[in-house]
Design a protein around this motif. Structure first.
Motif, short mmCIF file in Angstrom:
data_model
loop_
_atom_site.label_atom_id
_atom_site.label_comp_id
_atom_site.label_asym_id
_atom_site.label_seq_id
_atom_site.Cartn_x
_atom_site.Cartn_y
_atom_site.Cartn_z
N THR B 95 0.83 -1.20 0.00
CA THR B 95 0.00 0.00 0.00
C THR B 95 0.86 1.25 0.00
OG1 THR B 95 -0.08 0.07 2.42
CG2 THR B 95 -1.77 -1.20 1.29
N HIS B 96 0.32 2.31 -0.45
CA HIS B 96 0.88 3.65 -0.51
C HIS B 96 2.37 3.67 -0.83
CE1 HIS B 96 1.68 7.82 0.29
NE2 HIS B 96 0.40 8.05 0.26
N PRO B 97 2.73 4.11 -1.98
CA PRO B 97 4.12 4.08 -2.42
C PRO B 97 5.10 4.71 -1.47
CG PRO B 97 2.69 4.73 -4.22
CD PRO B 97 1.83 4.70 -2.98
N SER B 98 4.68 5.73 -0.76
CA SER B 98 5.65 6.42 0.09
C SER B 98 5.70 5.84 1.50
CB SER B 98 5.30 7.91 0.18
OG SER B 98 4.05 8.07 0.80
N SER B 99 4.90 4.84 1.75
CA SER B 99 4.89 4.25 3.08
C SER B 99 6.13 3.41 3.31
CB SER B 99 3.65 3.38 3.27
OG SER B 99 3.76 2.62 4.44
N ASN B 100 6.68 3.50 4.50
CA ASN B 100 7.85 2.71 4.83
C ASN B 100 7.49 1.48 5.64
OD1 ASN B 100 10.67 2.42 4.65
ND2 ASN B 100 10.91 3.13 6.75
N THR B 101 6.20 1.27 5.83
CA THR B 101 5.82 0.23 6.77
C THR B 101 5.67 -1.14 6.14
OG1 THR B 101 3.48 0.66 6.39
CG2 THR B 101 4.54 1.89 8.16
N GLY B 102 5.60 -1.21 4.83
CA GLY B 102 5.48 -2.52 4.22
C GLY B 102 4.13 -3.16 4.36
N LYS B 103 3.09 -2.37 4.60
CA LYS B 103 1.75 -2.95 4.67
C LYS B 103 1.34 -3.48 3.31
CE LYS B 103 -1.46 -0.49 6.54
NZ LYS B 103 -2.27 0.71 6.85
N LEU B 104 0.66 -4.62 3.33
CA LEU B 104 0.21 -5.26 2.11
C LEU B 104 -1.30 -5.37 2.09
CD1 LEU B 104 2.73 -8.24 1.85
CD2 LEU B 104 2.79 -6.11 0.56
N ILE B 105 -1.86 -5.32 0.88
CA ILE B 105 -3.25 -5.69 0.66
C ILE B 105 -3.23 -7.02 -0.08
CG2 ILE B 105 -5.38 -5.14 -0.55
CD1 ILE B 105 -4.73 -2.23 -0.26
N PHE B 106 -4.00 -7.99 0.43
CA PHE B 106 -4.03 -9.33 -0.16
C PHE B 106 -5.29 -9.53 -0.98
CE2 PHE B 106 -0.51 -11.73 1.68
CZ PHE B 106 -0.09 -10.88 2.68
N GLY B 107 -5.15 -10.31 -2.06
CA GLY B 107 -6.32 -10.79 -2.76
C GLY B 107 -7.03 -11.86 -1.94
N GLN B 108 -8.16 -12.34 -2.44
CA GLN B 108 -8.96 -13.28 -1.66
C GLN B 108 -8.46 -14.71 -1.75
OE1 GLN B 108 -9.78 -11.89 -4.52
NE2 GLN B 108 -11.39 -12.98 -5.61
N GLY B 109 -7.49 -14.94 -2.63
CA GLY B 109 -6.89 -16.26 -2.73
C GLY B 109 -7.50 -17.09 -3.86
N THR B 110 -6.66 -17.92 -4.47
CA THR B 110 -7.08 -18.85 -5.52
C THR B 110 -6.57 -20.24 -5.16
OG1 THR B 110 -7.00 -17.17 -7.26
CG2 THR B 110 -6.89 -19.49 -7.96
N THR B 111 -7.49 -21.20 -5.11
CA THR B 111 -7.11 -22.57 -4.84
C THR B 111 -6.68 -23.24 -6.15
OG1 THR B 111 -8.65 -22.76 -3.00
CG2 THR B 111 -7.89 -24.81 -4.01
N LEU B 112 -5.47 -23.74 -6.16
CA LEU B 112 -4.95 -24.46 -7.32
C LEU B 112 -5.05 -25.95 -7.05
CD1 LEU B 112 -3.42 -24.60 -10.05
CD2 LEU B 112 -1.30 -24.56 -8.72
N GLN B 113 -5.72 -26.66 -7.95
CA GLN B 113 -5.86 -28.10 -7.85
C GLN B 113 -5.18 -28.73 -9.05
OE1 GLN B 113 -7.63 -29.47 -5.13
NE2 GLN B 113 -6.85 -31.45 -5.77
N VAL B 114 -4.12 -29.50 -8.82
CA VAL B 114 -3.42 -30.18 -9.89
C VAL B 114 -3.75 -31.67 -9.80
CG1 VAL B 114 -1.20 -30.66 -10.98
CG2 VAL B 114 -1.57 -28.48 -9.81
N LYS B 115 -4.32 -32.20 -10.85
CA LYS B 115 -4.75 -33.60 -10.84
C LYS B 115 -3.77 -34.48 -11.60
CE LYS B 115 -9.54 -32.46 -10.04
NZ LYS B 115 -10.96 -32.68 -10.37
N PRO B 116 -3.53 -35.67 -11.08
CA PRO B 116 -2.55 -36.57 -11.73
C PRO B 116 -3.02 -37.02 -13.13
CG PRO B 116 -3.21 -37.42 -9.57
CD PRO B 116 -4.09 -36.26 -9.87
#
Lengths: 114, 116
Positions: B95-116
């Motif tokens: 978040t915020h380019p000038s921030s020095n805190t390293g805060k992140l915004i996360f996406g909601q996540g994607t489940t990856l399923q790999v089948k044999p």
């Protein structure tokens, strides 16, 4: 190797109890973070700290408080646990370098409030 | 407002096939972008990041991601999927380019399923 440890993997508490979640990192990181993870919502930031005794609210601070008395330790406190605080809680740490450093995560604490 | 979107809740792919997990972002200024992976009952592990420079970033376990500024995307890719790649994947933006805190915004996540 960076190591972030959390005091419990699983925790069951009753409604109204005061709950303490502890996080310790061993890499001398300035930044520490507390997130909660819920299905479909990703990770949401509760609080973070960029130095000892310094804290800032994240996106969902209501019902939570934090304490950072030592650089390596960051505690999350649920003042009066409620069922809607049942969740996975993740702690993370990172260097304070303008946000370039990745965050290192602990294994998580799955909290159930009954 | 700054945000990250992962448009797919789940991606299914056969072992040996290429995989793509999509991520788009909205942030002011130059973004710092990250991918993390979460295996069952574990914390998040860092995979790779884009800070500046080459648009193609290589990371752990054979994964790579391409930063596309015009499309505001940072898709995660792997040429040949393994069953052991099955996990939950998160995209994040600082978040915020000038921030020095390293805060992140996360996406909601994607489940990856790999089948044999």
């Amino acid at each position: 190797d960076v190591k972030v440890t959390q005091s419990s993997r699983y925790l069951v508490k009753r409604t109204g109890e005061k709950v303490f979640l502890e996080c310790v990192q061993d890499m001398d990181h300035e930044n520490m973070f507390w997130y909660r993870q819920d299905p479909g919502l990703g990770l949401r930031l509760i609080y973070f700290s960029y130095d000892v005794k310094m804290k800032e609210k994240g996106d969902i601070p209501e019902g939570y408080s934090v304490s950072r008395e030592k650089k390596e330790r960051f505690s999350l406190i649920l003042e009066s646990a409620s069922t809607n605080q049942t969740s996975m809680y993740l702690c993370a740490s990172s260097l304070r370098d303008g946000g370039r450093d990745e965050q290192y995560f602990g294994p998580g604490t799955r909290l159930t409030v009954t | 407002a700054q945000s990250v979107a992962q448009p797919e809740d789940q991606v299914n792919v056969a072992e040996g096939n290429p995989l793509t997990v999509k991520c788009t972002y909205s942030v002011s200024g130059n973004p710092y972008l990250f991918w993390y992976v979460q295996y069952p009952n574990r914390g998040l592990q860092f995979l790779l990041k884009y800070i500046t420079g080459d648009n193609l970033v290589k990371g752990s376990y054979g994964f790579e991601a391409e930063f596309n500024k015009s499309q505001t995307s940072f898709h995660l890719k792997k040429p040949s999927a393994l069953v052991s790649d099955s996990a939950l994947y998160f995209c994040a933006v600082r978040t915020h380019p000038s921030s020095n805190t390293g805060k992140l915004i996360f996406g909601q996540g994607t489940t990856l399923q790999v089948k044999p």
